[in-house]
Design an enzyme around this catalytic site. Sequence first.
Site, PDB file in Angstrom:
ATOM      1  N   GLY A 157       0.834  -1.196   0.000  1.00  0.00           N
ATOM      2  CA  GLY A 157       0.000   0.000   0.000  1.00  0.00           C
ATOM      3  C   GLY A 157       0.869   1.246   0.000  1.00  0.00           C
ATOM      4  N   ARG A 158       0.334   2.339   0.540  1.00  0.00           N
ATOM      5  CA  ARG A 158       1.079   3.599   0.513  1.00  0.00           C
ATOM      6  C   ARG A 158       2.424   3.477   1.224  1.00  0.00           C
ATOM      7  NH1 ARG A 158      -4.138   4.806   2.142  1.00  0.00           N
ATOM      8  NH2 ARG A 158      -5.411   6.113   0.768  1.00  0.00           N
ATOM      9  N   ILE A 159       2.409   2.875   2.418  1.00  0.00           N
ATOM     10  CA  ILE A 159       3.640   2.778   3.196  1.00  0.00           C
ATOM     11  C   ILE A 159       4.606   1.811   2.544  1.00  0.00           C
ATOM     12  CG2 ILE A 159       4.609   2.120   5.432  1.00  0.00           C
ATOM     13  CD1 ILE A 159       1.920   3.057   6.680  1.00  0.00           C
ATOM     14  N   ARG A 179      -2.311  -8.338  -2.279  1.00  0.00           N
ATOM     15  CA  ARG A 179      -3.554  -9.015  -2.699  1.00  0.00           C
ATOM     16  C   ARG A 179      -3.765  -8.877  -4.202  1.00  0.00           C
ATOM     17  NH1 ARG A 179      -7.969  -6.560   1.297  1.00  0.00           N
ATOM     18  NH2 ARG A 179      -6.688  -4.746   0.807  1.00  0.00           N
ATOM     19  N   ILE A 238       6.193  -3.548  11.065  1.00  0.00           N
ATOM     20  CA  ILE A 238       5.704  -2.228  11.485  1.00  0.00           C
ATOM     21  C   ILE A 238       4.201  -2.123  11.275  1.00  0.00           C
ATOM     22  CG2 ILE A 238       7.865  -0.988  11.053  1.00  0.00           C
ATOM     23  CD1 ILE A 238       6.438  -0.058   8.383  1.00  0.00           C
ATOM     24  N   ALA A 239       3.549  -3.252  10.999  1.00  0.00           N
ATOM     25  CA  ALA A 239       2.138  -3.233  10.606  1.00  0.00           C
ATOM     26  C   ALA A 239       1.232  -3.283  11.823  1.00  0.00           C
ATOM     27  CB  ALA A 239       1.859  -4.392   9.653  1.00  0.00           C
ATOM     28  N   ARG A 240       0.876  -4.481  12.252  1.00  0.00           N
ATOM     29  CA  ARG A 240       0.018  -4.684  13.411  1.00  0.00           C
ATOM     30  C   ARG A 240       0.434  -5.964  14.103  1.00  0.00           C
ATOM     31  NH1 ARG A 240      -1.206  -0.209  13.526  1.00  0.00           N
ATOM     32  NH2 ARG A 240      -3.257   0.797  13.480  1.00  0.00           N
ATOM     33  N   GLU A 269       0.011  -6.311  22.711  1.00  0.00           N
ATOM     34  CA  GLU A 269       0.626  -5.096  23.245  1.00  0.00           C
ATOM     35  C   GLU A 269      -0.354  -4.336  24.151  1.00  0.00           C
ATOM     36  OE1 GLU A 269       0.331  -1.759  19.849  1.00  0.00           O
ATOM     37  OE2 GLU A 269       1.504  -3.496  19.199  1.00  0.00           O
ATOM     38  N   HIS A 287       5.647   0.506  19.475  1.00  0.00           N
ATOM     39  CA  HIS A 287       4.616   0.996  18.554  1.00  0.00           C
ATOM     40  C   HIS A 287       4.799   2.503  18.293  1.00  0.00           C
ATOM     41  CE1 HIS A 287       0.313  -0.041  17.035  1.00  0.00           C
ATOM     42  NE2 HIS A 287       0.860   0.909  16.282  1.00  0.00           N
ATOM     43  N   ILE A 288       5.958   2.859  17.775  1.00  0.00           N
ATOM     44  CA  ILE A 288       6.292   4.277  17.594  1.00  0.00           C
ATOM     45  C   ILE A 288       6.641   4.611  16.144  1.00  0.00           C
ATOM     46  CG2 ILE A 288       7.038   4.656  19.974  1.00  0.00           C
ATOM     47  CD1 ILE A 288       9.956   4.329  18.951  1.00  0.00           C
TER      48      ILE A 288
END
Length: 337
Positions: A157-159, A179, A238-240, A269, A287-288
């Site tokens: 995606g964008r990131i 996807r 860095i996602a979830r 977390e 988570h920064i």
Amino acid sequence: MSARPRVWVTQPVFGDVLARLDPYFDVRVEPTVAPRGAGELREGLRDVDGALVFIPDRIDAAAIAQASRLRAIANVGVGYNNLDIAALTAAGVLATNTPDVLTETTADFAWALLLATARRVTEAERWLREGQWTTWSFELMLGRDIHASTLGILGMGRIGRAIARRARGFGMRVLYHNRSRLPPEVERECAATFVARNELFAHSDHLVLVLPYSPQTHHAVGAAELGRMKPGATLVNIARGGIVDDAALADALAAGRIAAAGLDVYENEPAVHPRLLALRNVVLTPHIASASEATRRAMVALAVDNLVAALGAGPHAGRPPNPINADALLARGPRSA
């Protein structure tokens, strides 16, 4: 004259930005940063028309059912797996998020984690601070090269695309899986090649995860996927949390099946799997990824704009910039005043 709408903000952040709510609403801002349990969230939402919430605030169906006045939730973050979108939509509550404004900052941090992980930066610093550096050795803290290696990106995606663009400066080969395949012109812009999912795990020297979290992506990276990676490979998430099976990752790191990992997010977390905490070959941050001052201010400002518009106020009344569930407007009926 009817009372002004009520808004609840679950954390005290950037008071000058939150002040932009004051001309339109009666605003209550929580005075402390603290975990809000299910009971506190239900109570806080019970008598408000809107709320500005953050990733740790889990807004579930029970809270929504009791919030008879609620019309809008502004989530400060791109991801929104903390919100029960189906329940919000059914109740006619519009939800919004804050995409775009954090793309470049988050991509920067992906590279910070990638470099720290590959070159063993935090491991070396810890070792030095512990007083273990008594002599210089030619083979001290040998890491993995970034330049001229293969970068894999899962989730383009964008990131993901911003991460890929930065790889040009390191002369890297970029592989990705998504996807759906990107248009050819976007692939050329990112100098990225689409590959099958299994190929991505097998051929990446450094693999960065940028997937959105959903039930379908839960444990998308587990023992089988880690087993396909090169023994010298590194993994960055860095996602979830929940996209990676943290227990399986701890197993792979401890056994040397992959070289190292850099993690900014975790399954439970702020709790971190205790075996990850004990390992030297993992870089851990709380988570920064989007935590530059300018970006976090921009995220709150966008959430404020979303909330003002979603509650029918301001210059864009009824047209919030970033709706998640526009169908909620179709389900919306009269709610208690």
